[in-house]
Write an enzyme that holds these catalytic residues in place. Structure first.
Site, mmCIF file in Angstrom:
data_model
loop_
_atom_site.group_PDB
_atom_site.id
_atom_site.type_symbol
_atom_site.label_atom_id
_atom_site.label_comp_id
_atom_site.label_asym_id
_atom_site.label_seq_id
_atom_site.Cartn_x
_atom_site.Cartn_y
_atom_site.Cartn_z
ATOM 1 N N CYS A 118 0.780 -1.206 0.202
ATOM 2 C CA CYS A 118 0.124 0.133 0.098
ATOM 3 C C CYS A 118 1.082 1.265 -0.081
ATOM 4 O O CYS A 118 2.088 1.070 0.529
ATOM 5 C CB CYS A 118 -0.939 -0.168 1.265
ATOM 6 N N ARG A 172 4.754 1.276 -6.376
ATOM 7 C CA ARG A 172 4.605 0.023 -5.354
ATOM 8 C C ARG A 172 3.591 -1.195 -5.684
ATOM 9 O O ARG A 172 3.651 -1.935 -4.792
ATOM 10 C CB ARG A 172 4.089 0.893 -3.848
ATOM 11 N N TRP A 179 -3.225 -2.492 -1.596
ATOM 12 C CA TRP A 179 -2.648 -3.763 -2.092
ATOM 13 C C TRP A 179 -3.395 -4.684 -1.257
ATOM 14 O O TRP A 179 -3.025 -4.864 -0.170
ATOM 15 C CB TRP A 179 -1.273 -3.918 -2.265
ATOM 16 N N ASN A 210 -1.252 1.012 6.043
ATOM 17 C CA ASN A 210 -0.282 0.217 5.315
ATOM 18 C C ASN A 210 0.093 -0.779 6.350
ATOM 19 O O ASN A 210 0.784 -0.663 7.449
ATOM 20 C CB ASN A 210 0.837 0.650 4.876
ATOM 21 N N GLY A 211 -0.195 -2.206 6.266
ATOM 22 C CA GLY A 211 0.518 -3.279 7.257
ATOM 23 C C GLY A 211 -0.803 -4.289 7.516
ATOM 24 O O GLY A 211 -1.733 -4.297 6.540
ATOM 25 N N GLU A 246 16.930 -15.948 -12.178
ATOM 26 C CA GLU A 246 16.748 -14.537 -12.340
ATOM 27 C C GLU A 246 15.714 -14.228 -13.512
ATOM 28 O O GLU A 246 14.898 -13.531 -13.665
ATOM 29 C CB GLU A 246 17.726 -13.699 -12.106
ATOM 30 N N LYS A 288 11.997 -12.649 -14.166
ATOM 31 C CA LYS A 288 11.940 -11.437 -14.914
ATOM 32 C C LYS A 288 10.714 -11.715 -15.807
ATOM 33 O O LYS A 288 9.616 -11.259 -16.025
ATOM 34 C CB LYS A 288 13.055 -10.936 -15.616
ATOM 35 N N GLU A 321 7.078 -12.776 -14.024
ATOM 36 C CA GLU A 321 6.642 -11.504 -13.331
ATOM 37 C C GLU A 321 5.913 -10.319 -14.400
ATOM 38 O O GLU A 321 5.139 -9.565 -13.823
ATOM 39 C CB GLU A 321 7.447 -10.883 -12.026
ATOM 40 N N HIS A 334 16.569 -34.846 -14.279
ATOM 41 C CA HIS A 334 15.965 -35.241 -13.165
ATOM 42 C C HIS A 334 14.516 -35.300 -13.052
ATOM 43 O O HIS A 334 13.750 -34.871 -12.006
ATOM 44 C CB HIS A 334 16.745 -34.890 -11.637
ATOM 45 N N LYS A 338 5.902 -3.682 -5.243
ATOM 46 C CA LYS A 338 7.149 -3.117 -5.221
ATOM 47 C C LYS A 338 7.942 -3.798 -3.982
ATOM 48 O O LYS A 338 9.154 -4.158 -4.029
ATOM 49 C CB LYS A 338 7.539 -1.854 -5.443
HETATM 50 C C1 AGP Z 1 11.857 -8.890 -8.364
HETATM 51 O O1 AGP Z 1 11.860 -8.390 -9.656
HETATM 52 C C2 AGP Z 1 10.669 -8.593 -7.471
HETATM 53 N N1 AGP Z 1 9.940 -7.491 -7.498
HETATM 54 C C3 AGP Z 1 10.672 -9.332 -6.128
HETATM 55 O O2 AGP Z 1 10.940 -10.803 -6.307
HETATM 56 C C4 AGP Z 1 11.616 -8.887 -5.223
HETATM 57 O O3 AGP Z 1 12.860 -8.833 -5.704
HETATM 58 C C5 AGP Z 1 11.439 -9.220 -3.761
HETATM 59 O O4 AGP Z 1 10.013 -9.004 -3.128
HETATM 60 C C6 AGP Z 1 12.461 -8.568 -2.776
HETATM 61 O O5 AGP Z 1 12.149 -7.314 -2.608
HETATM 62 P P1 AGP Z 1 13.127 -6.680 -1.775
HETATM 63 O O6 AGP Z 1 14.503 -6.600 -2.567
HETATM 64 O O7 AGP Z 1 12.696 -5.038 -1.785
HETATM 65 O O8 AGP Z 1 13.305 -7.065 -0.578
#
Ligand code: AGP
Length: 612
Positions: free
Chosen positions: A2, A27, A75, A104-105, A485, A489, A492, A508, A607
């Site tokens: 949020c 975010r 969110w 937020n929380g 990674e 990418k 997501e 395997h 984010k």
């Molecule tokens: C990565 O592209 C994502 N946005 C997500 O996996 C992110 O890396 C993860 O939530 C960790 O976030 P942080 O680095 O802010 O702790």
């Protein structure tokens, strides 16, 4: 995650609030809302979807005057994505206080509080934990909003960053935090409160971050900070190191693309002032006072989530190779709950771009409680994780707005390399060895600049496969986390199902997935396991898979074995992740754009995941 924006001052609040919400859109959210106080009357608007939907609603409703207000991007955690679950939430109208809150929380004990309040006659209109907090504040309100907020928060368990207004107190804004970030921008006769500095810096560069369990009462010309027990505390107003230009999109179509292209400059900032080439030393002021303890530690564990976890995996390789200290990595979420053994001499390194990831913060706290030294590799200065550590190293890559992490990843890997050299130099590495490595590090930004030239070629190659809904990403050694990674990418932002794994693991089980034309991406640079990877490539090709290879410039052998080859500059094996990840970032970006996805705000994603 949020987003919170609040304003009290002498200017119209609504435009400031809406502009602030737009700064926080990165975010991730699914609904938005505003409440403005004018002449003792509370005016509210809430809408599912983008902030522009809220703007249109406000246009329609009209008369959103007033110089005190709160605004929120939600969110969803408790309760579906609906107008009635959007914030702000109000206390029970029967009480007539006219209290509105944004949050937020997560209020973990909201169910028991809701039962208690229902027994006292409260009726609720939403499914949210936030509305329960609003009603609790209303229940204890006796004419002093600050005191009511303090009293209510004493009953709450969980995480919160909140902003609260009350119709009966048109000159007061009360904010508080525990666990979720909240910053107060101090202007001239005005305050702008937000979840992070990107929504503040357009108004003032003077700000303070609320510490956990802190409540701030803001009026148009003063503020007071105290604990939830009303014990006064000092707020340290500091200069915000933030340049608006850093969060402007510029000539790029998306923040993600901008941040991919910023990587060379970002890494130069990460290195700046920290490399003593002549002395063969890494200078990390943030941890220098712990250098000896760190160099004599017995085990180092890297913890993180998502992209940061992939950087943890690479950091583990580097620390063992260069620092010669037994090292490991763990999902932070698993580390915190598996009752980890943290023996004498253990160092836990939390890796996080935002510094607010709930699981990573909790893992660090768990490790500290068991006696570990807590280090951080973090981007956001003053974030919760950075404040929780004994010491740390900031990435200095600048604000990362795109939800899909790119420049922060290479920053994390760069800092992990520097940390490993810092430790290694205090153990077995000679000055000459470190100097050679530093010279190689120094050439990485230019190597990335070369890799970025592949963008058009990568776009053309990717176009052939964007209808394919299942991809594999394979690599060995340090190229395995890079494969993970690359898969993350693609997943997501293009919503294509992609799986990364060690190339040897394919046999395997996953090899059963390979059918004609399936895209299989190999990170196949020349390294100690190159020949083995070539065999894996053959295994894929013999089953009809289409091989896309990230390879070392000049490697002619691989040309005949792959449908597409993305050549990257030849750099030392330990530094290859910093370069091999670039084509994978570009491939994911182009796939998402060609599939018409929202690159910077992918569905369901935030984010920073500040909830468990
Ligand atoms: C990565 O592209 C994502 N946005 C997500 O996996 C992110 O890396 C993860 O939530 C960790 O976030 P942080 O680095 O802010 O702790």
């Amino acid at each position: 995650m949020c987003g919170i924006v609040a304003y009290i001052g002498r200017r119209p609040a609504t435009p400031i609030l809406l502009e602030g919400l737009k700064r926080l859109e990165y975010r991730g959210y699914d609904s938005a809302g505003v409440a403005v106080l004018e002449g003792g009357k509370l005016k509210m608007a809430r809408a599912v979807g983008r902030v522009r939907n809220l703007e249109e609603l406000i246009e329609k409703q009209g008369k959103f005057e007033g110089s005190l207000g709160i605004a929120h991007t939600r969110w969803a955690t408790h309760g579906g994505v609906t107008d009635k679950n959007a914030h702000p939430h109000c206390d029970d109208s029967k009480l007539g206080h006219g209290i509105a809150i944004i949050h937020n929380g997560i209020i973990e004990n909201y169910a028991s509080l809701k039962t208690y309040l229902t027994e006292k006659g409260h009726t609720f209109v939403s499914d949210t934990d936030t509305e329960v907090l609003a009603h609790l504040i209303g229940e204890v309100y006796k004419g002093d909003l600050e005191k009511a907020v303090q009293a209510a928060l004493r009953e709450v368990t969980g995480a919160y960053a909140i902003a609260v207004v009350c119709q009966k107190e048109p000159d007061v804004l009360v904010v508080a935090r525990k666990g979720s970030p909240l910053m107060v921008g101090v202007g001239k006769d005005e305050y702008v409160v937000a979840s992070d500095s990107s929504a503040i810096v357009a108004h003032t560069t003077q700000a303070f971050t609320l510490a956990d369990y802190t409540v701030a009462k803001l009026t148009r010309d003063s503020f007071r900070t105290s604990t939830v027990d009303d014990v006064p505390v000092n707020a340290q107003v500091k200069e915000l190191e933030f340049d608006l230009a850093e969060i402007e999109l510029g000539n790029f179509e998306h923040y993600m693309l901008k941040e991919i292209y910023e990587q060379p400059r970002a890494l130069r900032m990460t290195l700046q002032g920290r490399v003593d080439m002549r002395g063969g030393q890494i200078v990390l002021g943030g941890i220098s006072q712990l250098a000896r303890q760190l160099a004599t530690s017995r085990r180092i564990v890297f913890v993180g989530q998502g992209t940061a976890l992939h950087a943890c995996m690479i950091g583990t390789y580097l620390m063992e190779e260069l620092g010669k200290i037994p090292s490991d990595w763990s999902y932070a979420s698993e580390f915190r709950y598996r009752n980890p053994i943290v023996e004498e001499g253990t160092v836990v390194v939390a890796v996080s771009q935002s510094g607010e990831t709930a699981d990573t913060l909790a893992a660090l706290q768990e490790a500290k409680s068991r006696g570990a030294m807590a280090l951080g590799i973090v981007n956001v200065v003053g974030s919760s994780i950075s404040r929780e550590t004994d010491a740390g190293v900031y990435l200095r890559v600048g604000p990362e707005i795109g939800v899909a992490s790119t420049k922060a990843f290479v920053g994390q890997v760069m800092v992990a390399s520097m940390l490993s050299l810092f430790v290694g130099r205090r153990r077995y590495l000679s000055a000459d060895h470190v100097t050679k490595f530093l010279q190689a590090l120094d050439r990485i930004p230019a190597a990335i600049e070369r890799a970025l030239l592949l963008s058009d070629h990568i776009k053309k190659a990717t176009e052939k496969y964007i209808e394919r809904e299942n991809w594999l990403f394979l690599g060995r050694g340090l190229n395995w986390p890079v494969a993970l990674e690359g898969a993350l990418k693609l997943k997501e932002i293009s919503y294509i199902h992609a799986e990364g794994m060690p190339a040897a693991e394919m046999k395997h089980g996953p090899i059963a997935l390979i059918d004609k034309g399936m895209p299989v991406v190999f990170v196949a640079t020349r390294n100690s396991q190159y020949e083995k990877v070539l065999s894996n490539i053959q295994e894929v090709r013999s089953r009809g898979g289409h091989v896309i290879a990230v390879a070392t410039e000049g490697d002619e052998d691989i040309k005949s074995m792959a449908e597409d080859v993305f050549y990257v500059p030849d750099v030392p094996e330990l530094l290859q992740p910093l370069v091999t990840v670039v084509p994978l970032q570009l491939m994911a970006y182009h796939a998402a754009v060609m599939r018409g996805k929202d690159v910077d705000k992918p569905r369901n994603l935030a984010k920073s995941v500040t909830v468990e």
